[in-house]
Write an enzyme that holds these catalytic residues in place. Structure first.
Site: not given
Ligand code: NAD
Length: 344
Positions: A127, A174, A208, A232
């Site tokens: 972002y 991740k 995930d 988000d």
């Protein structure tokens, strides 16, 4: 007894925003706390007049009052102005996006006992807005992760856990793939976690796997701390576990200012129809009451909303009812004004 009046910036926003802002204002004015609302407009409607969806006087108003309540603002996909929401968070350094996801008794949803708090880093990651085209057929977005911002958000999550009697913080990342950027985020979380050892439990999950675990066994989790993009996405997932976007509140917290807003967007297809659910913005208002030092009144607003939902007679379409935005809000006001005002 004399109580202070809080001067708060109110940004109604686009789409369903103005209806929700009006409903929320009515409920907060019935909370027993006095507000002076400084209404300023941002979003699509002001572009023609000001040449920007986020005029300087809007930021000045928030800087002056240090607290704002905001409706959703439309961000056109693709070309055009940068997201007002992202710009505002960055301009005011509202580094922590706090999004509680808590089951509402009586509301039909997948689970009845979810109580999660998403703490999302709000200033960097993908972002940061650093994107460019590479020739005609490729584009790059740069993911920024810094130790300073990562440690700051992790510290916020742990302090939140301590202050709110929570037991565990889970860092979501991740780092198995993005070893440098997400690796630094995880390392920063571990550094901060060490300072809370023995008080707040710490663990980490790959994003995930986290999504799957949240869908299957959300009760295992408590406070989650995430970089901006995962935060988000996972906060919408968490909203889905407790009844949807219509009941998901949010807070953007910085050192010098705080902006309270629902998780959902401007839902243009329902604009002006007195149809959208005001609960997420009203619950954001309750978060604001707590931030302003009025936990008792915040609790009363939340309880009144929960009672109206549990009763099920005056709720909006998304919760399975037929009431309009204003009727839902009025039912909450009626409960608030019927109950005795607590002594304090
Ligand atoms: P959205 O949240 O507006 O809508 C998603 C779905 O949820 C739609 O079906 C919508 O009708 C429904 N919904 C949302 N809020 C609701 C409510 N209060 N009551 C009942 N139903 C509700 O998401 P979107 O369609 O992806 O985005 C629309 C616009 O909002 C876009 O321009 C987006 O950029 C913007 N947006 C703004 C914010 C913000 O201001 N913070 C956040 C998210 C999206």
């Amino acid at each position: 007894m004399v109580r202070m009046t809080h001067r708060v910036t109110l940004i109604p926003g686009d789409g369903i925003g103005p209806e929700l802002a009006e409903a929320t204002r009515r409920v907060l004015d019935a909370s027993g706390i006095a507000f002076e609302w400084e209404v300023v407009e941002a979003g699509e409607a002001v572009i023609a007049e000001h040449g920007t969806p986020l005029p300087d006087h809007v930021l000045d108003s928030i800087r002056r009052n240090r607290v704002a309540l905001k409706g959703p603002i439309t961000t056109p996909v693709g070309e055009g102005f940068r997201s007002v929401n992202v710009t505002l968070r960055q301009a005011l350094d509202l580094y922590a996006n706090v999004r509680p996801a808590r089951s509402i008794p009586g509301l039909a949803s997948r689970y009845q006992d979810v109580d999660l708090v998403i703490v999302r880093e709000n200033t960097e990651d993908l972002y940061a807005g650093i994107e460019h085209r590479v020739g005609r057929d490729a584009a790059e977005s740069i993911k920024i992760i810094t130790r300073e911002a990562s440690e700051r958000i992790a510290r916020y999550a742990f302090d939140y856990a301590v202050a709110n009697g929570r037991r565990k913080v889970t860092a979501v990342h991740k780092a198995n793939i993005m070893k440098l950027s997400d690796g630094l985020f995880l390392e920063s979380c571990r550094t901060i976690a060490a300072g809370y050892e023995g008080r707040i439990e710490f663990e980490d999950r790959i994003v995930d796997n986290m999504c799957m675990q949240l869908v299957q066994k959300p009760d295992l989790y408590d406070v989650l701390v995430l970089p901006n993009l995962y935060g988000d996405i996972v906060s919408d997932l968490a909203a889905g576990l407790v009844g949807g976007l219509g009941v998901a509140p949010g807070a953007n917290i910085g050192t010098h200012a705080a902006v309270f807003e629902p998780v959902h967007g401007s839902a243009p297809k329902y604009a002006g129809q007195n149809k959208a659910n005001p609960a997420a913005m009203i619950l954001s208002g309750a978060l604001m009451l707590r931030h302003l030092g009025h936990p008792e009144e915040a609790g009363r607003v939340e309880a009144a909303l929960r009672d109206v939902v549990a009763e099920g007679r005056t709720i909006t379409y998304d919760l399975g009812g037929t009431a309009g935005t204003s009727e839902f809000a009025e039912a909450i006001v009626a409960r608030l004004t019927a109950a005795p005002v607590p002594a304090s």
